[in-house]
Design a protein around this motif. Structure first.
Motif, short mmCIF file in Angstrom:
data_model
loop_
_atom_site.label_atom_id
_atom_site.label_comp_id
_atom_site.label_asym_id
_atom_site.label_seq_id
_atom_site.Cartn_x
_atom_site.Cartn_y
_atom_site.Cartn_z
N LYS A 1 0.86 -1.18 0.00
CA LYS A 1 0.00 0.00 0.00
C LYS A 1 0.91 1.23 0.00
O LYS A 1 1.90 1.27 0.73
CB LYS A 1 -0.92 0.00 1.22
CG LYS A 1 -1.82 -1.22 1.31
CD LYS A 1 -2.64 -1.21 2.59
CE LYS A 1 -3.51 -2.46 2.68
NZ LYS A 1 -2.70 -3.69 2.79
N PHE A 2 0.54 2.23 -0.79
CA PHE A 2 1.39 3.39 -0.99
C PHE A 2 0.67 4.66 -0.54
O PHE A 2 -0.49 4.89 -0.90
CB PHE A 2 1.81 3.48 -2.45
CG PHE A 2 2.53 2.24 -2.92
CD1 PHE A 2 3.89 2.09 -2.75
CD2 PHE A 2 1.82 1.18 -3.48
CE1 PHE A 2 4.55 0.93 -3.14
CE2 PHE A 2 2.46 0.01 -3.88
CZ PHE A 2 3.83 -0.10 -3.71
N HIS A 3 1.36 5.47 0.25
CA HIS A 3 0.76 6.64 0.88
C HIS A 3 1.62 7.88 0.64
O HIS A 3 2.84 7.79 0.53
CB HIS A 3 0.63 6.43 2.39
CG HIS A 3 0.08 5.09 2.78
ND1 HIS A 3 -1.26 4.84 2.92
CD2 HIS A 3 0.72 3.92 3.07
CE1 HIS A 3 -1.44 3.57 3.28
NE2 HIS A 3 -0.25 2.99 3.38
N VAL A 4 0.95 9.04 0.61
CA VAL A 4 1.65 10.31 0.54
C VAL A 4 1.49 11.02 1.87
O VAL A 4 0.38 11.14 2.40
CB VAL A 4 1.08 11.19 -0.60
CG1 VAL A 4 1.75 12.57 -0.59
CG2 VAL A 4 1.30 10.52 -1.94
N PHE B 1 9.91 6.34 3.27
CA PHE B 1 10.21 5.30 4.24
C PHE B 1 9.17 4.20 4.14
O PHE B 1 8.12 4.36 3.54
CB PHE B 1 10.26 5.87 5.66
CG PHE B 1 9.00 6.56 6.09
CD1 PHE B 1 8.00 5.89 6.77
CD2 PHE B 1 8.81 7.91 5.81
CE1 PHE B 1 6.84 6.53 7.17
CE2 PHE B 1 7.66 8.57 6.20
CZ PHE B 1 6.67 7.88 6.87
N ALA B 2 9.50 3.07 4.72
CA ALA B 2 8.60 1.92 4.72
C ALA B 2 8.44 1.40 6.14
O ALA B 2 9.32 1.57 6.98
CB ALA B 2 9.15 0.82 3.81
N PHE C 1 5.64 4.96 2.37
CA PHE C 1 5.25 6.36 2.47
C PHE C 1 6.26 7.24 1.74
O PHE C 1 7.46 6.97 1.76
CB PHE C 1 5.20 6.80 3.94
CG PHE C 1 4.11 6.15 4.74
CD1 PHE C 1 2.91 6.80 4.96
CD2 PHE C 1 4.29 4.88 5.28
CE1 PHE C 1 1.90 6.20 5.70
CE2 PHE C 1 3.29 4.27 6.01
CZ PHE C 1 2.08 4.93 6.23
N ILE C 2 5.75 8.30 1.12
CA ILE C 2 6.60 9.29 0.48
C ILE C 2 6.02 10.67 0.78
O ILE C 2 4.81 10.85 0.79
CB ILE C 2 6.70 9.03 -1.04
CG1 ILE C 2 7.75 9.94 -1.69
CG2 ILE C 2 5.36 9.17 -1.71
CD1 ILE C 2 8.09 9.53 -3.12
N GLY D 1 12.51 4.47 -8.75
CA GLY D 1 13.73 4.17 -8.02
C GLY D 1 13.55 4.34 -6.52
O GLY D 1 14.01 3.50 -5.72
N VAL D 2 12.87 5.41 -6.11
CA VAL D 2 12.63 5.65 -4.69
C VAL D 2 11.70 4.58 -4.11
O VAL D 2 11.98 3.98 -3.06
CB VAL D 2 12.01 7.05 -4.47
CG1 VAL D 2 11.57 7.23 -3.01
CG2 VAL D 2 13.01 8.14 -4.85
N LEU D 3 10.60 4.33 -4.80
CA LEU D 3 9.65 3.32 -4.31
C LEU D 3 10.27 1.92 -4.32
O LEU D 3 10.04 1.13 -3.41
CB LEU D 3 8.38 3.32 -5.18
CG LEU D 3 7.51 4.58 -5.13
CD1 LEU D 3 6.29 4.42 -6.02
CD2 LEU D 3 7.10 4.91 -3.70
#
Length: 310
Positions: free
Chosen positions: A107-110, A119-120, A127-128, A144-146
Motif C-alpha cells: 500500500k502506498f501513501h503520501v 520510508f517503509a 510512504f513518500i 527508483g525511490v519506491l
C-alpha cells in the motif's frame, strides 16, 4: 539461546582481542589498515549472527501486517493522504509485481510534509512525502525511490527492526494490542550499510524489470549529493537514521539523514547497470517525465520520446 545483546558483546570482545594481536604483531604503522579490515570481517560475523537470531524469532506475515497497519493508521491520522496517491499506487503496484514475498500486500501513501523523505514500515506500507514528490523529475525516478523502500520490506529489513522486541513481548502468543506502545517508540537505529546496499540493488532491479530507466535512480542520487553533500565527506555529524516510522511520526526525519548518500553507493549502482547490460544486452526502458508532471502512469500512456535504449 543467546540474546542479541550477548551475541553483540561476544563480537565486540572478539574485535578487541583481535585488535590487540594486530598491534602486537604488526606495529602501529599498519594498525589502522588492518583494524579496518578486521572490523569489516567482524561486521560479516555479526550480520550472520543477527540473521541466525532473526530466523529463530521470525514474525509471521499476519503479525507483521497487523503491526504495520497500526503504525500506518497512526501516520494517516496525523498527516492524512494526498490526492496523488492513486498515481503513486499505480507505479508502486507495477514494481511490486516483481517482489519475492508474494504474501505481502503493498500500500502506498503520501505524507503531507515539506521534508524530502520516503520510508517503509512492516507489512507492506510505503510512504513518500510531498517534499520528495516535488524533488523528483520523472516516473522512473519515482520508481527508483519506491523500489528502494519496497525492497526494505521484501528483504525483511523493516520487520527485522522490530522482530526481537516483538518476540520478547510474545506477540505470537498475546494480542498485538498488548504491544501497541511499541509502535509509538521511534526507531533510533537505522538500516545497516549492507541493508542499504541490498535495497539499492534490489530496488534498481525492480525498476528495470518494471521497464523503467535505471539511470534515473543514479541521477536522483547524484542530484541529492549536489544539493546536500555526503555528511561523511564534510565531517558533519549525521542525525539518527529514522527510516522506520513511529506512530507519533516523530521519526519522520530528513531523507538525507535516513538515507546517507555517498559516492560509493552511486558507483555501485553504475556498476550494476553496466553488469546488467553485459548480461542482457540493450534494453528499451522508459523515463516518464511527462507522465510524472501530468500524473498519468506509464501503464496507462506512453508519451513519445520517453522510451530510451541503453
Amino acid at each position: 539461546m543467546a540474546t542479541r545483546v550477548q551475541i553483540r558483546l561476544a563480537v565486540v570482545l572478539g574485535m578487541l582481542a583481535l585488535s590487540a594481536v594486530i598491534v602486537t604483531t604488526l606495529g602501529r604503522s599498519t594498525y589502522r589498515v588492518n583494524l579496518s579490515a578486521a572490523m569489516e570481517l567482524w561486521g560479516d560475523v555479526l550480520r550472520d549472527a543477527d540473521d541466525f537470531g532473526l530466523q529463530l524469532t521470525r514474525v509471521s506475515v499476519h503479525d507483521e501486517t497487523e503491526l504495520g497497519d497500526r503504525i500506518a493508521s497512526a501516520i494517516a491520522a496525523q498527516y492524512g493522504q494526498s490526492a496523488s496517491a492513486p498515481y503513486l499506487t499505480a507505479v508502486g503496484d507495477r514494481l511490486a509485481q516483481h517482489t519475492t514475498r508474494k504474501d505481502i500486500s503493498y500500500k502506498f501513501h503520501v505524507v503531507q510534509s515539506p521534508e524530502i523523505n520516503a520510508f517503509a514500515v512492516p507489512g507492506g506500507h510505503v510512504f513518500i512525502t510531498t517534499g520528495m514528490l516535488a524533488f523528483l523529475h520523472s516516473e522512473a525516478e519515482l520508481a527508483g525511490v519506491l523500489g528502494h523502500e519496497i525492497s526494505h520490506i521484501d528483504l525483511r529489513h523493516c520487520i527485522d527492526q522490530y522482530q526481537y522486541q516483538l518476540a520478547l513481548r510474545r506477540v505470537g502468543a498475546e494480542p498485538l494490542g498488548e504491544v501497541v506502545d511499541f509502535a509509538r517508540m521511534p526507531m533510533t537505529i537505522g538500516y545497516s550499510k549492507y541493508q542499504e546496499a541490498e535495497a539499492d540493488e534490489n530496488g534498481m532491479m525492480l525498476a528495470i524489470e518494471a521497464g523503467y530507466d535505471p539511470r534515473a535512480m543514479v541521477n536522483e542520487m547524484t542530484r541529492f549529493d549536489t544539493v546536500a553533500p555526503d555528511p561523511a565527506a564534510s565531517q558533519a555529524q549525521p542525525g539518527p537514521a529514522t527510516e522506520a516510522a513511529s506512530a507519533t511520526v516523530d521519526a519522520l526525519g530528513d531523507y538525507l539523514r535516513s538515507h546517507p548518500l555517498n559516492h560509493e553507493r552511486i558507483e555501485d549502482l553504475n556498476d550494476l547497470i553496466a553488469s546488467d547490460r553485459r548480461w542482457h544486452g540493450s534494453r528499451q526502458v522508459y523515463e516518464g517525465v511527462q507522465n510524472y508532471s501530468q500524473g498519468i502512469p506509464m501503464s496507462q500512456r506512453r508519451f513519445p520520446g520517453e522510451t530510451k535504449t541503453w
